[in-house]
Write a protein that holds these residues in place. Sequence first.
Motif, PDB file in Angstrom:
ATOM      1  N   PHE A  85      10.565  11.377   4.284  1.00 45.59           N
ATOM      2  CA  PHE A  85      11.157   9.750   3.458  1.00 45.59           C
ATOM      3  C   PHE A  85       9.890   8.796   2.417  1.00 45.59           C
ATOM      4  CE2 PHE A  85      11.145   4.751   3.451  1.00 45.59           C
ATOM      5  CZ  PHE A  85      12.213   4.851   2.257  1.00 45.59           C
ATOM      6  N   TRP A  86       8.892   9.398   2.401  1.00 49.77           N
ATOM      7  CA  TRP A  86       7.790   8.733   2.411  1.00 49.77           C
ATOM      8  C   TRP A  86       7.905   9.288   0.545  1.00 49.77           C
ATOM      9  CZ3 TRP A  86       2.017   8.156   3.687  1.00 49.77           C
ATOM     10  CH2 TRP A  86       1.152   7.153   2.469  1.00 49.77           C
ATOM     11  N   VAL A  87       7.744  10.414   1.206  1.00 52.54           N
ATOM     12  CA  VAL A  87       6.637  11.119  -0.307  1.00 52.54           C
ATOM     13  C   VAL A  87       6.861  12.632  -0.189  1.00 52.54           C
ATOM     14  CG1 VAL A  87       4.437  10.078  -0.311  1.00 52.54           C
ATOM     15  CG2 VAL A  87       4.829  11.913   1.729  1.00 52.54           C
ATOM     16  N   GLY A  88       8.153  13.664   1.151  1.00 50.22           N
ATOM     17  CA  GLY A  88       9.070  14.329   0.290  1.00 50.22           C
ATOM     18  C   GLY A  88       8.039  15.598   1.902  1.00 50.22           C
ATOM     19  N   SER A  89       8.743  16.317   2.125  1.00 48.77           N
ATOM     20  CA  SER A  89       8.693  17.680   3.221  1.00 48.77           C
ATOM     21  C   SER A  89       7.682  18.074   2.727  1.00 48.77           C
ATOM     22  CB  SER A  89      10.417  18.108   3.465  1.00 48.77           C
ATOM     23  OG  SER A  89      10.738  18.448   2.589  1.00 48.77           O
ATOM     24  N   GLU A  90       6.930  18.463   2.008  1.00 48.21           N
ATOM     25  CA  GLU A  90       6.447  19.145   0.994  1.00 48.21           C
ATOM     26  C   GLU A  90       4.718  19.009   1.549  1.00 48.21           C
ATOM     27  OE1 GLU A  90       7.002  16.757  -2.725  1.00 48.21           O
ATOM     28  OE2 GLU A  90       8.228  17.388  -0.533  1.00 48.21           O
ATOM     29  N   SER A 113       1.180  -1.319  -0.180  1.00 51.87           N
ATOM     30  CA  SER A 113      -0.042   0.113   0.146  1.00 51.87           C
ATOM     31  C   SER A 113       0.603   1.451   0.566  1.00 51.87           C
ATOM     32  CB  SER A 113      -0.714   0.240   0.745  1.00 51.87           C
ATOM     33  OG  SER A 113      -1.843  -1.069   1.398  1.00 51.87           O
ATOM     34  N   PHE A 114       1.298   1.336   1.014  1.00 51.92           N
ATOM     35  CA  PHE A 114       2.743   2.556   0.964  1.00 51.92           C
ATOM     36  C   PHE A 114       3.009   2.585  -0.696  1.00 51.92           C
ATOM     37  CE2 PHE A 114       2.018   2.184   5.398  1.00 51.92           C
ATOM     38  CZ  PHE A 114       1.465   3.434   6.027  1.00 51.92           C
ATOM     39  N   ILE A 115       4.271   2.046  -1.227  1.00 52.36           N
ATOM     40  CA  ILE A 115       4.903   1.785  -2.700  1.00 52.36           C
ATOM     41  C   ILE A 115       3.498   2.515  -2.701  1.00 52.36           C
ATOM     42  CG2 ILE A 115       5.865   0.310  -3.779  1.00 52.36           C
ATOM     43  CD1 ILE A 115       6.999  -1.741  -1.542  1.00 52.36           C
ATOM     44  N   SER A 123       2.804   5.612  -2.613  1.00 47.70           N
ATOM     45  CA  SER A 123       3.664   7.099  -3.402  1.00 47.70           C
ATOM     46  C   SER A 123       3.367   7.418  -4.407  1.00 47.70           C
ATOM     47  CB  SER A 123       5.262   6.514  -2.630  1.00 47.70           C
ATOM     48  OG  SER A 123       5.654   5.318  -3.381  1.00 47.70           O
ATOM     49  N   ILE A 124       3.632   5.800  -5.622  1.00 47.69           N
ATOM     50  CA  ILE A 124       3.476   6.126  -6.979  1.00 47.69           C
ATOM     51  C   ILE A 124       2.740   6.996  -7.347  1.00 47.69           C
ATOM     52  CG2 ILE A 124       3.613   4.872  -9.090  1.00 47.69           C
ATOM     53  CD1 ILE A 124       4.565   2.469  -8.102  1.00 47.69           C
ATOM     54  N   PHE A 125       1.658   7.257  -6.834  1.00 44.18           N
ATOM     55  CA  PHE A 125       0.124   7.840  -6.668  1.00 44.18           C
ATOM     56  C   PHE A 125       0.456   8.899  -6.438  1.00 44.18           C
ATOM     57  CE2 PHE A 125      -3.637   9.050  -6.251  1.00 44.18           C
ATOM     58  CZ  PHE A 125      -4.452   9.036  -6.652  1.00 44.18           C
ATOM     59  N   ILE A 126       0.642   8.919  -5.664  1.00 46.15           N
ATOM     60  CA  ILE A 126       0.592  10.777  -5.740  1.00 46.15           C
ATOM     61  C   ILE A 126       2.219  11.401  -6.487  1.00 46.15           C
ATOM     62  CG2 ILE A 126       1.721  12.419  -3.689  1.00 46.15           C
ATOM     63  CD1 ILE A 126       0.734  10.506  -1.392  1.00 46.15           C
ATOM     64  N   LYS A 127       3.569  11.052  -6.403  1.00 47.72           N
ATOM     65  CA  LYS A 127       3.952  11.299  -7.471  1.00 47.72           C
ATOM     66  C   LYS A 127       4.231  11.584  -8.900  1.00 47.72           C
ATOM     67  CE  LYS A 127       7.999  10.162  -4.282  1.00 47.72           C
ATOM     68  NZ  LYS A 127       8.801   8.730  -4.094  1.00 47.72           N
ATOM     69  N   ILE A 128       2.969  11.328  -9.105  1.00 50.23           N
ATOM     70  CA  ILE A 128       3.256  10.548 -10.693  1.00 50.23           C
ATOM     71  C   ILE A 128       1.635  11.560 -10.860  1.00 50.23           C
ATOM     72  CG2 ILE A 128       1.988   9.213 -12.616  1.00 50.23           C
ATOM     73  CD1 ILE A 128       3.878   7.220 -11.790  1.00 50.23           C
ATOM     74  N   LEU A 129       0.118  11.315 -10.487  1.00 52.47           N
ATOM     75  CA  LEU A 129      -0.781  11.880  -9.839  1.00 52.47           C
ATOM     76  C   LEU A 129      -1.126  13.521  -9.288  1.00 52.47           C
ATOM     77  CD1 LEU A 129      -3.069   9.499  -9.954  1.00 52.47           C
ATOM     78  CD2 LEU A 129      -2.381  10.214 -11.933  1.00 52.47           C
TER      79      LEU A 129
END
Length: 509
Positions: free
Chosen positions: A325-330, A15-17, A20-26
Amino acid sequence: MKINLIFYILVIITSFIARSIFIKILGSDITGLNSLYISLIGLLNVAELGVATAVGYSLYKPLSENNFKKINEIMLLFKYYYRNIAKIVLLLGVIISVVLPVLIKGEIDIKLAYIYYFIYLINATISYLFTYKQTLIIADQKQFKISYILNLMKIFKMILQSIVIYYFRSFLIWLIVEFLINLLSMQLANKRIDIEYRNILFIDDKKSINDIKKENIEIGKNIKNVFFHKIAAFVIYQTDSILITAFTTLKDTAIYANYMMIINALTGLLNTAIGSIMPGIGNLIAKESKEKVYDTFKVLFLFDNIIAIFITTITFHIINEFIIFWVGSEYLFSKYIVLVLIINLYIQIARGSVDRFKDGFGIYWDVFAPITESIINLFFSIILTIKFGITGVFLGTIISNVIIVVIWKPYIVFKEGFKINIINHLKQSFNIYIRNIIIAVTSSWFYYNIIINLDVSNIFFNLLIHFLILSLFCFALIVLVFFNVKEFKKILLLIKNNFLGVLKKISIN
């Protein structure tokens, strides 16, 4: 429990992987929209009225007596209820769709937003035509026989969705995959249940639904009572995303959803492990003396609070490191917002024993409590959100939790369930809270004065080192602080016996 734990850990990692793909791309807007829709579907699921809870309770006795005819009648009634609920959910979903433009505020193309929403709605509606059978296998303490099907399909779905997002960058295709795999997994699970209960589910019962209703009038009463508890659960756990979206932006909703994903992963892990004992509590109450039941409650209540302080102390200090670490400081909240989230997490974990024994005693009539809890939560959340922003949403939840969960519900369980004075429980609770405050304060001092200075110039290894050291320190502190408590000694004995049992099985194998 063993099967559920293994699969749950695999599902969480996947789920976490996938997230992270979902957030970074969409991006954050689609992520926030997805979280908003989950909350709106949660609102629609209130129409379920708590039918599954009431039916599950009514199945304990006929299952223990092998009364197949009675079980079959209850399941026929359950099927009837769920088919009608599916129609209600669909109708309410269409009605509630009119508020989408107000919530989204032009941050997403409204035509696409409606397409996404109706796929979610159809998915939620169809689930009621399949999932009712799962209540039977859960009440019979055989959920492990379908867990591998549901969890393997869930992992496969997330992997496939990640591939789809990576290559097509389409939320629409992601939703279509969600719908199709969910449908397939429900069908496979039901097929397994049909095989397991072929002597029950396919009994030719010539009674009409109205006759079955009359003979099981208690189920109808419990459904009406549980409904109000479902309303409270929705207001407390699902309206936050809607309020955040209404008062701020979809990005803030996405940030909140990231934190809640971590928190829900932790609570879900606990529910997977500890929640498996719910049917066992029902049997304990039905067969054992009040003294035995109360002694078990005291041990489980202490266990829940120890687990709560361990998890919340570590999570409070580590969660922002993990988010970076997971999705970034923003995607960070301030420590003040994290603190109120963590206080709510503590209450959510620590309340487990009271809720489980309340359900085990079949106490669903106290509709005053969930109605009051909902009103208090919504009122204070709106008022405090206007004044303090996002922090106010969670402060409202804390206020309602303290009044109803910490004070009222234990009172009801002791008055109507155990039928003994609550004073001894209050003494135990006060004793636990004082010790847990000592653990929290000491752990915080250790983190900010010792652990935070350990830096190896790598985000992942910093996170890992900080987590391991804080976990070991917190665990040692818990043992030190609670070592002289009678119920804690029982917990240690249970852990020791189970550990020795595992070693013995390994040596035999």
